[in-house]
Design an enzyme around this catalytic site. Structure first.
Site, PDB file in Angstrom:
ATOM      1  N   GLY A  15     -28.276 -52.420 -49.280  1.00 27.68           N
ATOM      2  CA  GLY A  15     -27.283 -51.249 -49.819  1.00 27.68           C
ATOM      3  C   GLY A  15     -26.152 -51.898 -49.351  1.00 27.68           C
ATOM      4  O   GLY A  15     -25.883 -52.274 -48.383  1.00 27.68           O
ATOM      5  N   ARG A  76     -31.863 -55.761 -53.613  1.00 28.93           N
ATOM      6  CA  ARG A  76     -33.130 -55.764 -53.001  1.00 28.93           C
ATOM      7  C   ARG A  76     -34.228 -56.624 -53.537  1.00 28.93           C
ATOM      8  O   ARG A  76     -34.272 -56.076 -54.682  1.00 28.93           O
ATOM      9  CB  ARG A  76     -33.560 -54.127 -52.809  1.00 28.93           C
ATOM     10  CG  ARG A  76     -32.248 -53.138 -52.218  1.00 28.93           C
ATOM     11  CD  ARG A  76     -32.822 -51.607 -51.980  1.00 28.93           C
ATOM     12  NE  ARG A  76     -31.948 -50.781 -51.940  1.00 28.93           N
ATOM     13  CZ  ARG A  76     -31.302 -50.454 -50.594  1.00 28.93           C
ATOM     14  NH1 ARG A  76     -31.662 -51.085 -49.588  1.00 28.93           N
ATOM     15  NH2 ARG A  76     -30.454 -49.715 -50.587  1.00 28.93           N
ATOM     16  N   ASP A 107     -32.201 -53.262 -41.882  1.00 28.03           N
ATOM     17  CA  ASP A 107     -33.239 -53.994 -41.424  1.00 28.03           C
ATOM     18  C   ASP A 107     -34.294 -54.350 -42.240  1.00 28.03           C
ATOM     19  O   ASP A 107     -34.849 -55.191 -41.991  1.00 28.03           O
ATOM     20  CB  ASP A 107     -34.243 -52.692 -40.545  1.00 28.03           C
ATOM     21  CG  ASP A 107     -34.426 -51.472 -41.641  1.00 28.03           C
ATOM     22  OD1 ASP A 107     -34.125 -51.491 -42.667  1.00 28.03           O
ATOM     23  OD2 ASP A 107     -35.522 -50.877 -41.444  1.00 28.03           O
ATOM     24  N   GLY A 108     -34.049 -54.292 -43.823  1.00 31.40           N
ATOM     25  CA  GLY A 108     -34.744 -54.937 -44.709  1.00 31.40           C
ATOM     26  C   GLY A 108     -34.416 -56.442 -44.893  1.00 31.40           C
ATOM     27  O   GLY A 108     -35.126 -57.445 -44.724  1.00 31.40           O
ATOM     28  N   THR A 130     -24.582 -51.650 -42.736  1.00 34.71           N
ATOM     29  CA  THR A 130     -25.248 -50.413 -43.607  1.00 34.71           C
ATOM     30  C   THR A 130     -24.695 -49.157 -43.129  1.00 34.71           C
ATOM     31  O   THR A 130     -24.203 -48.969 -42.002  1.00 34.71           O
ATOM     32  CB  THR A 130     -26.681 -50.332 -43.349  1.00 34.71           C
ATOM     33  OG1 THR A 130     -27.317 -49.099 -43.654  1.00 34.71           O
ATOM     34  CG2 THR A 130     -27.097 -50.424 -41.849  1.00 34.71           C
ATOM     35  N   ASP A 132     -25.966 -46.465 -42.970  1.00 32.12           N
ATOM     36  CA  ASP A 132     -26.942 -45.664 -42.224  1.00 32.12           C
ATOM     37  C   ASP A 132     -26.942 -45.614 -40.674  1.00 32.12           C
ATOM     38  O   ASP A 132     -27.470 -44.611 -40.161  1.00 32.12           O
ATOM     39  CB  ASP A 132     -28.472 -45.893 -42.579  1.00 32.12           C
ATOM     40  CG  ASP A 132     -28.823 -45.567 -44.165  1.00 32.12           C
ATOM     41  OD1 ASP A 132     -27.766 -44.892 -44.796  1.00 32.12           O
ATOM     42  OD2 ASP A 132     -29.735 -46.118 -44.579  1.00 32.12           O
ATOM     43  N   ASP A 134     -28.371 -47.302 -38.673  1.00 32.68           N
ATOM     44  CA  ASP A 134     -29.850 -47.198 -38.039  1.00 32.68           C
ATOM     45  C   ASP A 134     -30.580 -48.315 -37.513  1.00 32.68           C
ATOM     46  O   ASP A 134     -31.781 -48.550 -37.441  1.00 32.68           O
ATOM     47  CB  ASP A 134     -30.815 -46.459 -39.182  1.00 32.68           C
ATOM     48  CG  ASP A 134     -30.757 -47.365 -40.412  1.00 32.68           C
ATOM     49  OD1 ASP A 134     -29.999 -48.408 -40.400  1.00 32.68           O
ATOM     50  OD2 ASP A 134     -31.704 -47.195 -41.264  1.00 32.68           O
ATOM     51  N   ARG A 167     -19.365 -18.625 -51.388  1.00 32.75           N
ATOM     52  CA  ARG A 167     -20.873 -19.299 -51.764  1.00 32.75           C
ATOM     53  C   ARG A 167     -21.310 -19.807 -50.516  1.00 32.75           C
ATOM     54  O   ARG A 167     -20.646 -20.413 -49.666  1.00 32.75           O
ATOM     55  CB  ARG A 167     -20.541 -20.255 -52.848  1.00 32.75           C
ATOM     56  CG  ARG A 167     -20.597 -19.752 -54.152  1.00 32.75           C
ATOM     57  CD  ARG A 167     -19.988 -20.592 -55.332  1.00 32.75           C
ATOM     58  NE  ARG A 167     -20.133 -20.082 -56.387  1.00 32.75           N
ATOM     59  CZ  ARG A 167     -19.689 -20.502 -57.625  1.00 32.75           C
ATOM     60  NH1 ARG A 167     -18.767 -21.599 -57.539  1.00 32.75           N
ATOM     61  NH2 ARG A 167     -19.883 -19.988 -58.902  1.00 32.75           N
ATOM     62  N   ARG A 176     -32.075 -42.090 -45.880  1.00 32.01           N
ATOM     63  CA  ARG A 176     -33.525 -41.888 -46.073  1.00 32.01           C
ATOM     64  C   ARG A 176     -34.364 -41.495 -44.529  1.00 32.01           C
ATOM     65  O   ARG A 176     -35.024 -40.666 -44.519  1.00 32.01           O
ATOM     66  CB  ARG A 176     -33.990 -43.002 -46.709  1.00 32.01           C
ATOM     67  CG  ARG A 176     -35.141 -42.574 -47.687  1.00 32.01           C
ATOM     68  CD  ARG A 176     -35.307 -44.069 -48.750  1.00 32.01           C
ATOM     69  NE  ARG A 176     -34.764 -45.064 -48.291  1.00 32.01           N
ATOM     70  CZ  ARG A 176     -34.369 -46.189 -49.483  1.00 32.01           C
ATOM     71  NH1 ARG A 176     -34.386 -45.874 -50.557  1.00 32.01           N
ATOM     72  NH2 ARG A 176     -33.770 -47.288 -48.811  1.00 32.01           N
ATOM     73  N   GLU A 192     -22.614 -25.232 -40.828  1.00 28.79           N
ATOM     74  CA  GLU A 192     -23.424 -23.965 -40.403  1.00 28.79           C
ATOM     75  C   GLU A 192     -24.746 -24.468 -39.846  1.00 28.79           C
ATOM     76  O   GLU A 192     -25.176 -24.156 -38.973  1.00 28.79           O
ATOM     77  CB  GLU A 192     -23.654 -23.175 -41.652  1.00 28.79           C
ATOM     78  CG  GLU A 192     -24.402 -21.750 -41.276  1.00 28.79           C
ATOM     79  CD  GLU A 192     -23.288 -20.948 -40.417  1.00 28.79           C
ATOM     80  OE1 GLU A 192     -21.952 -21.070 -40.652  1.00 28.79           O
ATOM     81  OE2 GLU A 192     -23.708 -20.074 -39.625  1.00 28.79           O
ATOM     82  N   HIS A 257     -23.955 -41.936 -54.256  1.00 25.28           N
ATOM     83  CA  HIS A 257     -23.392 -43.421 -53.887  1.00 25.28           C
ATOM     84  C   HIS A 257     -22.027 -43.167 -53.944  1.00 25.28           C
ATOM     85  O   HIS A 257     -21.499 -44.436 -53.141  1.00 25.28           O
ATOM     86  CB  HIS A 257     -23.922 -44.092 -55.046  1.00 25.28           C
ATOM     87  CG  HIS A 257     -25.155 -44.640 -54.984  1.00 25.28           C
ATOM     88  ND1 HIS A 257     -26.328 -43.726 -55.512  1.00 25.28           N
ATOM     89  CD2 HIS A 257     -26.112 -45.619 -54.579  1.00 25.28           C
ATOM     90  CE1 HIS A 257     -27.357 -44.311 -55.133  1.00 25.28           C
ATOM     91  NE2 HIS A 257     -27.325 -45.507 -54.437  1.00 25.28           N
ATOM     92  N   ARG A 260     -21.040 -44.832 -50.474  1.00 23.77           N
ATOM     93  CA  ARG A 260     -21.213 -46.175 -50.110  1.00 23.77           C
ATOM     94  C   ARG A 260     -19.926 -47.011 -50.449  1.00 23.77           C
ATOM     95  O   ARG A 260     -19.795 -48.122 -50.235  1.00 23.77           O
ATOM     96  CB  ARG A 260     -22.505 -46.826 -50.668  1.00 23.77           C
ATOM     97  CG  ARG A 260     -23.599 -46.373 -50.138  1.00 23.77           C
ATOM     98  CD  ARG A 260     -24.490 -47.457 -49.822  1.00 23.77           C
ATOM     99  NE  ARG A 260     -24.911 -48.393 -51.095  1.00 23.77           N
ATOM    100  CZ  ARG A 260     -26.093 -48.417 -51.776  1.00 23.77           C
ATOM    101  NH1 ARG A 260     -27.056 -47.872 -51.227  1.00 23.77           N
ATOM    102  NH2 ARG A 260     -26.435 -49.110 -52.739  1.00 23.77           N
TER     103      ARG A 260
HETATM  104  O1  F6P Z   1     -29.426 -48.197 -46.791  1.00 26.81           O
HETATM  105  C1  F6P Z   1     -28.399 -47.484 -47.421  1.00 26.81           C
HETATM  106  C2  F6P Z   1     -28.489 -46.456 -48.372  1.00 26.81           C
HETATM  107  O2  F6P Z   1     -27.352 -45.997 -48.982  1.00 26.81           O
HETATM  108  C3  F6P Z   1     -29.503 -45.164 -47.814  1.00 26.81           C
HETATM  109  O3  F6P Z   1     -28.822 -44.483 -47.114  1.00 26.81           O
HETATM  110  C4  F6P Z   1     -30.127 -44.900 -49.075  1.00 26.81           C
HETATM  111  O4  F6P Z   1     -31.429 -43.893 -48.873  1.00 26.81           O
HETATM  112  C5  F6P Z   1     -30.413 -45.865 -50.108  1.00 26.81           C
HETATM  113  O5  F6P Z   1     -29.375 -46.948 -49.380  1.00 26.81           O
HETATM  114  C6  F6P Z   1     -30.101 -46.005 -51.361  1.00 26.81           C
HETATM  115  O6  F6P Z   1     -30.500 -47.258 -52.166  1.00 26.81           O
HETATM  116  P1  F6P Z   1     -30.171 -47.541 -53.485  1.00 26.81           P
HETATM  117  O7  F6P Z   1     -28.795 -47.663 -53.749  1.00 26.81           O
HETATM  118  O8  F6P Z   1     -30.858 -48.890 -53.728  1.00 26.81           O
HETATM  119  O9  F6P Z   1     -30.787 -46.420 -54.325  1.00 26.81           O
END
Ligand code: F6P
Length: 326
Positions: A15, A76, A107-108, A130, A132, A134, A167, A176, A192, A257, A260
């Site tokens: 990503g 990917r 990580d991938g 990334t 994330d 993570d 609302r 993810r 909340e 997205h 991102r």
């Molecule tokens: O790894 C970053 C990320 O944005 C994740 O948070 C998300 O789950 C994933 O990529 C979405 O990937 P794609 O754009 O390939 O659907």
């Protein structure tokens, strides 16, 4: 015997993340400054397999530090998971005279780099990029700060309309497997409740919490749901809550997205530049299969295997406790 490094390749994979361009810029300019040649590899590992290469000079990375996305494109790549794909990639590297690689991704990306480097003894340094956040080995990954700021801006806007219509909003943010964005943005956005992949939240507990708020005359609420939340995402959670708690008109907003994209924050630009600079120095120092990261305010290396396998959760216990209280 360690082969002398004359030419390096750089790629972005997985990503995209704001700040990747700033990182490419730092890699290219540092490498050129140190007398190396640099090849840009397009579309991540797919570009290695297809020999989608372009020589880079200092002007190739002009005017990109402020741009989101990645000028090298990303992908990917399933083919790189096969031995045949990696063999093709290696043959292309040899033909192009590329002696070492710098890979920017998550990580991938690091998992692929680890396999490739071991199989063909190609020196590789990984840079965590990334949204994330993570990855083990760096307090922050490139793009995380920008994504958080994007999410906060969106939550603030949703709050205006939520308050006006009285609302209840379920806002789904990316992640993810990681609740970093959800937790951080939930706290900064005054949510909340925050639902994370790392922690189970019983729907009944969430309902009690929302009922409490209604009793206290709360006229609108925002619940942040991470994409990978164990209940199954914002639509599912909203539906389940509505079945038993119908005090508010309920809406769901999936930020998707847009999280991102956008210009990287100053923090991400500087982080990306520091890590790009450090990665080239690590390659020149003869280090391989390591990632570079920010720990405290210092740049440190981590063996790539540890960066992938260490799943230490990055959610600070104090933030988790505070989120329950505030
Ligand atoms: O790894 C970053 C990320 O944005 C994740 O948070 C998300 O789950 C994933 O990529 C979405 O990937 P794609 O754009 O390939 O659907």
């Amino acid at each position: 015997m360690i082969k002398e490094i004359k030419k390096i390749g750089v790629l972005t994979s997985g990503g995209d993340a704001p700040g990747m361009n700033a990182c490419i810029r730092a890699v290219v300019r540092t490498a050129l400054h140190k007398g190396l040649q640099v090849t840009g590899i397009y579309h991540g590992y797919q570009g290695l397999i297809d020999a989608n290469f372009k020589e880079m000079d200092t002007r190739s990375v002009s005017n990109i530090i402020q741009r989101g996305g990645t000028i090298l494109k990303t992908a990917r790549c399933l083919e790189f998971k096969t031995v045949e794909g990696r063999k093709q990639a290696y043959d292309n590297l040899k033909t192009a005279g590329i002696d070492a690689l710098i890979v920017i991704g998550g990580d991938g990306t690091f998992t692929g780099a680890n396999f490739f480097s071991k199989e063909f003894e190609v020196p590789i340094v990984g840079i965590p990029g990334t949204i994330d956040n993570d990855l083990y080995g760096s307090d922050y990954t490139i793009g995380y700060d920008t994504a958080n700021n994007t999410v906060i801006e969106a939550i603030d806007k949703i709050r205006d309309t939520a308050a006006s219509h009285e609302r209840l909003f379920f806002v789904e943010v990316m992640g993810r497997d990681s609740g970093c964005i959800a937790l951080n943005a939930g706290i900064a956005g005054g949510a909340e409740a925050i639902l994370l992949p790392e922690k189970e939240t019983a729907i009944d507990d969430l309902i009690h919490h929302l009922e409490d708020g209604a009793i206290k005359k709360k006229s609108s609420s925002i619940v942040i749901v991470a994409e990978g939340d164990q209940n199954g995402g914002a639509y599912y959670v909203a539906k389940k809550v509505k079945e038993k708690f119908n005090h508010y008109d309920t809406k769901v907003s999936i930020l998707g997205h847009l999280q991102r994209g956008g210009a990287p924050t100053s923090f991400d630009r500087v982080l990306a530049s520091r890590l790009g600079f450090a990665a080239v120095n690590e390659i020149l120092a003869g280090n391989t299969r390591v990632t570079v990261g920010l720990r405290g305010n210092e740049i440190k290396t981590t063996p790539i295997e540890e960066a992938i396998s260490n799943k230490e959760i990055k959610l600070s216990p104090d933030l988790l406790e505070m989120a329950e209280i505030l």
